[in-house]
Write an enzyme that holds these catalytic residues in place. Sequence first.
Site, PDB file in Angstrom:
ATOM      1  N   CYS A   1       0.841  -1.184   0.000  1.00 33.17           N
ATOM      2  CA  CYS A   1       0.000   0.000   0.000  1.00 33.17           C
ATOM      3  C   CYS A   1       0.886   1.248   0.000  1.00 33.17           C
ATOM      4  O   CYS A   1       1.954   1.277   0.613  1.00 33.17           O
ATOM      5  CB  CYS A   1      -0.932   0.095   1.202  1.00 33.17           C
ATOM      6  SG  CYS A   1      -2.007  -1.313   1.376  1.00 33.17           S
TER       7      CYS A   1
ATOM      8  N   ARG B   1       3.880  -0.241  -4.909  1.00 34.94           N
ATOM      9  CA  ARG B   1       3.643  -0.762  -3.559  1.00 34.94           C
ATOM     10  C   ARG B   1       2.338  -1.549  -3.461  1.00 34.94           C
ATOM     11  O   ARG B   1       2.086  -2.233  -2.468  1.00 34.94           O
ATOM     12  CB  ARG B   1       3.597   0.384  -2.550  1.00 34.94           C
ATOM     13  CG  ARG B   1       4.861   1.202  -2.501  1.00 34.94           C
ATOM     14  CD  ARG B   1       4.704   2.341  -1.530  1.00 34.94           C
ATOM     15  NE  ARG B   1       4.614   1.866  -0.169  1.00 34.94           N
ATOM     16  CZ  ARG B   1       5.633   1.639   0.627  1.00 34.94           C
ATOM     17  NH1 ARG B   1       6.846   1.860   0.211  1.00 34.94           N
ATOM     18  NH2 ARG B   1       5.459   1.193   1.851  1.00 34.94           N
TER      19      ARG B   1
ATOM     20  N   TRP C   1      -2.782  -2.812  -1.619  1.00 36.65           N
ATOM     21  CA  TRP C   1      -2.415  -4.215  -1.823  1.00 36.65           C
ATOM     22  C   TRP C   1      -3.207  -4.967  -0.769  1.00 36.65           C
ATOM     23  O   TRP C   1      -2.949  -4.847   0.420  1.00 36.65           O
ATOM     24  CB  TRP C   1      -0.907  -4.413  -1.620  1.00 36.65           C
ATOM     25  CG  TRP C   1      -0.448  -5.790  -1.955  1.00 36.65           C
ATOM     26  CD1 TRP C   1      -0.120  -6.274  -3.188  1.00 36.65           C
ATOM     27  CD2 TRP C   1      -0.236  -6.873  -1.034  1.00 36.65           C
ATOM     28  NE1 TRP C   1       0.259  -7.585  -3.094  1.00 36.65           N
ATOM     29  CE2 TRP C   1       0.191  -7.970  -1.785  1.00 36.65           C
ATOM     30  CE3 TRP C   1      -0.388  -7.020   0.339  1.00 36.65           C
ATOM     31  CZ2 TRP C   1       0.480  -9.201  -1.215  1.00 36.65           C
ATOM     32  CZ3 TRP C   1      -0.100  -8.245   0.919  1.00 36.65           C
ATOM     33  CH2 TRP C   1       0.328  -9.321   0.143  1.00 36.65           C
TER      34      TRP C   1
ATOM     35  N   ASN D   1      -1.696   2.150   5.736  1.00 36.10           N
ATOM     36  CA  ASN D   1      -0.779   1.136   5.217  1.00 36.10           C
ATOM     37  C   ASN D   1      -0.322   0.310   6.403  1.00 36.10           C
ATOM     38  O   ASN D   1       0.234   0.864   7.349  1.00 36.10           O
ATOM     39  CB  ASN D   1       0.411   1.845   4.536  1.00 36.10           C
ATOM     40  CG  ASN D   1       1.539   0.905   4.186  1.00 36.10           C
ATOM     41  OD1 ASN D   1       1.330  -0.284   4.019  1.00 36.10           O
ATOM     42  ND2 ASN D   1       2.739   1.451   4.073  1.00 36.10           N
ATOM     43  N   GLY D   2      -0.587  -0.997   6.386  1.00 36.43           N
ATOM     44  CA  GLY D   2      -0.190  -1.844   7.514  1.00 36.43           C
ATOM     45  C   GLY D   2      -1.316  -2.789   7.856  1.00 36.43           C
ATOM     46  O   GLY D   2      -2.235  -3.009   7.059  1.00 36.43           O
TER      47      GLY D   2
ATOM     48  N   GLU E   1      17.895 -17.651  -7.687  1.00 38.53           N
ATOM     49  CA  GLU E   1      17.468 -16.286  -7.995  1.00 38.53           C
ATOM     50  C   GLU E   1      16.843 -16.221  -9.403  1.00 38.53           C
ATOM     51  O   GLU E   1      15.819 -15.561  -9.610  1.00 38.53           O
ATOM     52  CB  GLU E   1      18.658 -15.327  -7.860  1.00 38.53           C
ATOM     53  CG  GLU E   1      18.417 -13.910  -8.308  1.00 38.53           C
ATOM     54  CD  GLU E   1      17.246 -13.201  -7.625  1.00 38.53           C
ATOM     55  OE1 GLU E   1      16.720 -13.710  -6.621  1.00 38.53           O
ATOM     56  OE2 GLU E   1      16.836 -12.138  -8.140  1.00 38.53           O
TER      57      GLU E   1
ATOM     58  N   LYS F   1      12.988 -15.046 -10.313  1.00 46.40           N
ATOM     59  CA  LYS F   1      12.691 -13.968 -11.267  1.00 46.40           C
ATOM     60  C   LYS F   1      11.681 -14.455 -12.300  1.00 46.40           C
ATOM     61  O   LYS F   1      10.717 -13.772 -12.601  1.00 46.40           O
ATOM     62  CB  LYS F   1      14.008 -13.565 -11.955  1.00 46.40           C
ATOM     63  CG  LYS F   1      14.225 -12.141 -12.192  1.00 46.40           C
ATOM     64  CD  LYS F   1      14.544 -11.248 -11.005  1.00 46.40           C
ATOM     65  CE  LYS F   1      13.943 -11.592  -9.698  1.00 46.40           C
ATOM     66  NZ  LYS F   1      14.373 -10.895  -8.551  1.00 46.40           N
TER      67      LYS F   1
ATOM     68  N   GLU G   1       8.077 -15.051 -10.689  1.00 48.77           N
ATOM     69  CA  GLU G   1       7.305 -13.915 -10.192  1.00 48.77           C
ATOM     70  C   GLU G   1       6.772 -13.003 -11.292  1.00 48.77           C
ATOM     71  O   GLU G   1       5.746 -12.372 -11.106  1.00 48.77           O
ATOM     72  CB  GLU G   1       8.074 -13.115  -9.132  1.00 48.77           C
ATOM     73  CG  GLU G   1       9.198 -12.248  -9.636  1.00 48.77           C
ATOM     74  CD  GLU G   1       9.769 -11.352  -8.524  1.00 48.77           C
ATOM     75  OE1 GLU G   1      10.989 -11.175  -8.516  1.00 48.77           O
ATOM     76  OE2 GLU G   1       9.011 -10.838  -7.696  1.00 48.77           O
TER      77      GLU G   1
ATOM     78  N   HIS H   1      18.383 -37.257  -6.830  1.00 47.04           N
ATOM     79  CA  HIS H   1      17.694 -37.600  -5.578  1.00 47.04           C
ATOM     80  C   HIS H   1      16.209 -37.269  -5.654  1.00 47.04           C
ATOM     81  O   HIS H   1      15.536 -37.228  -4.624  1.00 47.04           O
ATOM     82  CB  HIS H   1      18.351 -36.867  -4.400  1.00 47.04           C
ATOM     83  CG  HIS H   1      19.797 -37.225  -4.247  1.00 47.04           C
ATOM     84  ND1 HIS H   1      20.190 -38.468  -3.802  1.00 47.04           N
ATOM     85  CD2 HIS H   1      20.925 -36.537  -4.530  1.00 47.04           C
ATOM     86  CE1 HIS H   1      21.519 -38.511  -3.798  1.00 47.04           C
ATOM     87  NE2 HIS H   1      21.985 -37.352  -4.242  1.00 47.04           N
TER      88      HIS H   1
ATOM     89  N   LYS I   1       5.962  -4.333  -4.129  1.00 51.72           N
ATOM     90  CA  LYS I   1       7.412  -4.150  -4.078  1.00 51.72           C
ATOM     91  C   LYS I   1       7.966  -4.289  -2.665  1.00 51.72           C
ATOM     92  O   LYS I   1       8.938  -4.990  -2.438  1.00 51.72           O
ATOM     93  CB  LYS I   1       7.769  -2.777  -4.650  1.00 51.72           C
ATOM     94  CG  LYS I   1       9.262  -2.463  -4.671  1.00 51.72           C
ATOM     95  CD  LYS I   1       9.989  -3.318  -5.669  1.00 51.72           C
ATOM     96  CE  LYS I   1      11.471  -3.033  -5.738  1.00 51.72           C
ATOM     97  NZ  LYS I   1      12.181  -4.069  -6.503  1.00 51.72           N
TER      98      LYS I   1
HETATM   99  O1  M6R Z   1      13.027  -4.884   0.005  1.00 51.74           O
HETATM  100  P1  M6R Z   1      13.598  -6.227   0.304  1.00 51.74           P
HETATM  101  O2  M6R Z   1      14.901  -6.465  -0.343  1.00 51.74           O
HETATM  102  O3  M6R Z   1      13.646  -6.504   1.785  1.00 51.74           O
HETATM  103  O4  M6R Z   1      12.550  -7.234  -0.324  1.00 51.74           O
HETATM  104  C1  M6R Z   1      12.672  -8.608  -0.152  1.00 51.74           C
HETATM  105  C2  M6R Z   1      11.779  -9.354  -1.087  1.00 51.74           C
HETATM  106  O5  M6R Z   1      10.435  -9.017  -0.864  1.00 51.74           O
HETATM  107  C3  M6R Z   1      12.103  -9.075  -2.548  1.00 51.74           C
HETATM  108  O6  M6R Z   1      13.432  -9.355  -2.839  1.00 51.74           O
HETATM  109  C4  M6R Z   1      11.200  -9.917  -3.476  1.00 51.74           C
HETATM  110  O7  M6R Z   1      11.487 -11.259  -3.339  1.00 51.74           O
HETATM  111  C5  M6R Z   1      11.367  -9.459  -4.915  1.00 51.74           C
HETATM  112  N1  M6R Z   1      10.086  -9.222  -5.503  1.00 51.74           N
HETATM  113  C6  M6R Z   1      12.078 -10.439  -5.770  1.00 51.74           C
HETATM  114  O8  M6R Z   1      12.254  -9.967  -7.065  1.00 51.74           O
END
Ligand code: M6R
Length: 608
Positions: free
Chosen positions: A2, A27, A75, A99-100, A483, A487, A490, A506, A603
């Site tokens: 949010c 956000r 969000w 927000n929260g 990683e 990517k 997501e 395994h 984000k």
């Molecule tokens: O702001 P942060 O680095 O603490 O965020 C951590 C994760 O939420 C963030 O890396 C998330 O996994 C990304 N969307 C990955 O691309």
Amino acid sequence: MCGIVGYVGGKNAQDFLISGLKRLEYRGYDSAGIVTLNAEGKATLVRAKGKISNLEEKLAQNKTSDKIGIGHTRWATHGEPSETNAHPHKAGPLYLVHNGIIENYKELKAELKDFEFKSETDSEVLAALIESFYRDGNYPLVNAVVQALKLVKGTYGIAVISELQPEEIVVARSGSPLVIGVGHDETLIASDASALVGHTKRAIYLNDGEVAVVTAKSIEVKTLNAEPVSAKVEEIETNLAAIQKGGYEHFLLKEIMEQPNTLTETLRGRVNAEQGTVHLGGPGLTEAELRKIQHLVIVGCGTAYHAGLLASYYIEQFVPEITIETVIASEYRYRNAYIPDNSVALIVSQSGETADTLACLREIKKQGVRTVGIVNAIGSTISREVDGGTYVHVGPEISVASTKAFTSQVIAMVIFGLTIAQAKGVRSTMLRPYISEIAKLPEEIAKVLSEAEEQVKAITKKYHELEHAIYLGRDTAYPTAMEGALKLKEISYIDANAYAFGELKHGPLALVDDKYFEIALLPVGELYDKAVSNLQEVLARGGKVIAVTNNDKFDLPVENVVKITTELEIFAPILMNIVLQLFAYYITVAKGLNVDQPRNLAKSVTVE
Ligand code: M6R
């Protein structure tokens, strides 16, 4: 999670609110709303499900010239994305954006018997609670807000306005960020400073437990216990170019392409390749303290966790007698784990606001362990609460998928490891190859970007219709594979998982069939031949393999290969990750999906 904005001043409030919400859309983007008040206190409330653009369309029919207002991009946590659940929430003459999460909203709601709730949100309960104290209009708004917040359990960044006091906004925070922009005869509110860029360069970052009453000409900050706070006005460093797409179709591509520059910023003043030394001032540890370190705990979520994992593989290679545990913040915070003496915790976060990472930081501090932040967002909560730290300086990362932050987080942590190694007297001949490769990395990334983009584009067209992917790597290429898989999943919604090459037999080998494709990371090095043997096991079972390698002699019969040419060996996996970033990007473009704002995600994750 949010974004909130607010404006009071001499200009049209709707203009700032909508532009601010667009900047904060990363956000949250399932619904949005704005309320403004005219000088007599008459409100215009406009809310819409979906993107800010939907709100903008509705606003075209509800234009006002009001000079005060608040806005929100959501969000969803409590209640589905809908217009009714969108903020601002109205309670009597009050409007609130939040927000929260209000954890005890059910108990509070049960007490507010005479209030007719319209939404399913916890935020409307907070609005009603404040209104219950404010009723009759003879109570100053700020006092009602403070009374209500004292009963609340959970996290909040809020802005509240009243039809009865159409000249002030009351804001407060606990666990969710809130910035007050100090303008000339105007005051602006936002969840993060990017919304303020271009309007003012001066900002007050509210701390947890603080509440402020802002008008066009004044900002009065207090604690919830009514103690006055002399708030520090800080300079906003971000410029307009940093938060615009700069000619790219998507922020994600811009952020991938920026990496040669952003990594250069991370290295600035910290790496001396000629002398073969590194220097990091921010962690604030003396040589003696660095020498004593025997254990590192690295904490993060998502990409930040992967960055920590990859950095741990590197640091173990050159720091003797050190143990490193890289942990997922949402797990670690409840593990009651013992942290031995002589430990340092690295707290990794791009946003510096991630709720789980922040909670771990607080738990770890309770144990008296020294904490060091590896953070991007300047002035963020984590950067303020760690004992010391180092900013990665990659500038605003706006696309939900983290790319440039990852590269710089890994390298910043490796540099921290190198400072420990230097203090412990590790021979410089051991450390020099790392330092010299780090210094060359920005240039090598630029080379890979130009060399790999077309190769990747051509390949993605063949794979975007498949639904499953397996990423494979050994040693430092394994966290890289993790990683890469994150990517892809997501942003493209392809079900992607990473496995250590050696683990294939395994279990995961059973998955190989024509619904899957495999991405094999094959950096030249000690374990190259072993990884190739594992890859043969996949090929023997008909796997559709894309190999990514820096071996120019690679000639296995895979479906596709992306070859990168580099003189680097140690950090070749970082370069391969750049290829994986491009791969995820172009697959998502080929699928026609929203690259920068993938479904269900936000984000910065400021809720647990
Ligand atoms: O702001 P942060 O680095 O603490 O965020 C951590 C994760 O939420 C963030 O890396 C998330 O996994 C990304 N969307 C990955 O691309």
